[in-house]
Design a protein around this motif. Sequence first.
Motif, short mmCIF file in Angstrom:
data_model
loop_
_atom_site.label_atom_id
_atom_site.label_comp_id
_atom_site.label_asym_id
_atom_site.label_seq_id
_atom_site.Cartn_x
_atom_site.Cartn_y
_atom_site.Cartn_z
N THR A 27 -1.00 4.69 -0.82
CA THR A 27 -1.74 5.17 0.09
C THR A 27 -1.19 5.68 1.47
O THR A 27 -1.28 6.65 1.97
CB THR A 27 -2.80 3.81 0.69
OG1 THR A 27 -3.44 3.70 -0.46
CG2 THR A 27 -3.60 4.62 1.86
N ARG B 3 -0.90 4.52 10.36
CA ARG B 3 -1.45 3.49 9.49
C ARG B 3 -3.10 3.31 9.93
O ARG B 3 -3.77 3.03 9.12
CB ARG B 3 -0.78 2.21 9.53
CG ARG B 3 0.50 2.14 8.47
CD ARG B 3 0.89 0.69 8.33
NE ARG B 3 2.07 0.70 7.42
CZ ARG B 3 2.10 0.54 6.10
NH1 ARG B 3 0.87 0.55 5.52
NH2 ARG B 3 3.09 0.65 5.41
N ASP C 208 0.69 -1.03 -0.03
CA ASP C 208 -0.05 -0.01 0.08
C ASP C 208 0.81 1.17 -0.10
O ASP C 208 0.59 2.34 0.66
CB ASP C 208 -0.93 0.24 1.14
CG ASP C 208 -1.89 -1.09 1.29
OD1 ASP C 208 -2.38 -1.40 0.12
OD2 ASP C 208 -2.02 -1.53 2.19
N TYR D 39 -5.22 5.42 10.92
CA TYR D 39 -6.12 6.45 10.47
C TYR D 39 -6.28 6.21 8.86
O TYR D 39 -5.38 6.15 8.04
CB TYR D 39 -5.39 7.88 10.51
CG TYR D 39 -5.20 8.18 12.13
CD1 TYR D 39 -6.33 8.41 12.78
CD2 TYR D 39 -3.82 8.00 12.57
CE1 TYR D 39 -6.13 9.02 14.23
CE2 TYR D 39 -3.72 8.25 14.03
CZ TYR D 39 -4.79 8.49 14.75
OH TYR D 39 -4.83 9.10 15.85
N SER D 40 -7.80 6.57 8.41
CA SER D 40 -7.84 6.44 7.23
C SER D 40 -7.61 7.72 6.67
O SER D 40 -7.38 9.01 7.22
CB SER D 40 -9.35 6.04 7.01
OG SER D 40 -10.02 7.32 7.64
N ASP E 206 -9.72 9.61 4.96
CA ASP E 206 -10.90 10.20 5.31
C ASP E 206 -10.61 10.86 6.74
O ASP E 206 -10.94 12.13 6.81
CB ASP E 206 -12.10 9.50 5.25
CG ASP E 206 -13.50 10.19 5.37
OD1 ASP E 206 -13.56 11.35 4.65
OD2 ASP E 206 -14.03 9.59 6.36
N ARG E 207 -10.17 10.14 7.66
CA ARG E 207 -10.02 10.82 8.95
C ARG E 207 -8.85 11.87 8.93
O ARG E 207 -8.88 12.80 9.45
CB ARG E 207 -9.90 9.47 9.81
CG ARG E 207 -9.69 10.07 11.39
CD ARG E 207 -10.61 9.44 12.35
NE ARG E 207 -10.54 9.93 13.63
CZ ARG E 207 -10.09 9.39 14.67
NH1 ARG E 207 -9.78 8.16 14.65
NH2 ARG E 207 -10.30 9.87 15.84
N LYS F 268 -0.93 9.41 2.95
CA LYS F 268 -1.22 9.62 4.29
C LYS F 268 0.07 10.55 4.85
O LYS F 268 -0.16 11.49 5.95
CB LYS F 268 -1.22 8.36 5.17
CG LYS F 268 -2.51 7.87 5.05
CD LYS F 268 -2.61 6.41 6.02
CE LYS F 268 -4.11 5.66 5.62
NZ LYS F 268 -3.92 4.60 6.59
#
Length: 111
Positions: free
Chosen positions: A25, A70, A22, A72-73, A75-76, A29
């Motif tokens: 992603t 990691r 990932d 936390y999304s 979105d968050r 982040k």
Amino acid sequence: MARKVKVKIGSANIFADLSLPDADTHFLKAQIVSEIYRLTNERKLTQAGAGKLMSISQPEVSRMFKGNFREYSIDRLMGFLTSFERDVEIVVKPHKKAGKAGRITFRPLAA
């Protein structure tokens, strides 16, 4: 006798260069957390103050700023940015190279 060192030029994404799962992603982040860290410093907030603003505890802020995010999304994390009075826009546009997969980029604007 000098030892030859093999140097490999990496990409912009260190997580992909390390073949981590990932990677895209995690890189996104990391960029968002970096901006949250910058905003915290710009406002001269303590970790407790930043946590209060984002509705998380000081230890959670500390872990996040140390690279443990990691859990936390995306979105968050974007929600955390809005706590700092920031608008988050998602813009969808055609990729520059037809037939290639698109990409996700993060560009914070100056205040």
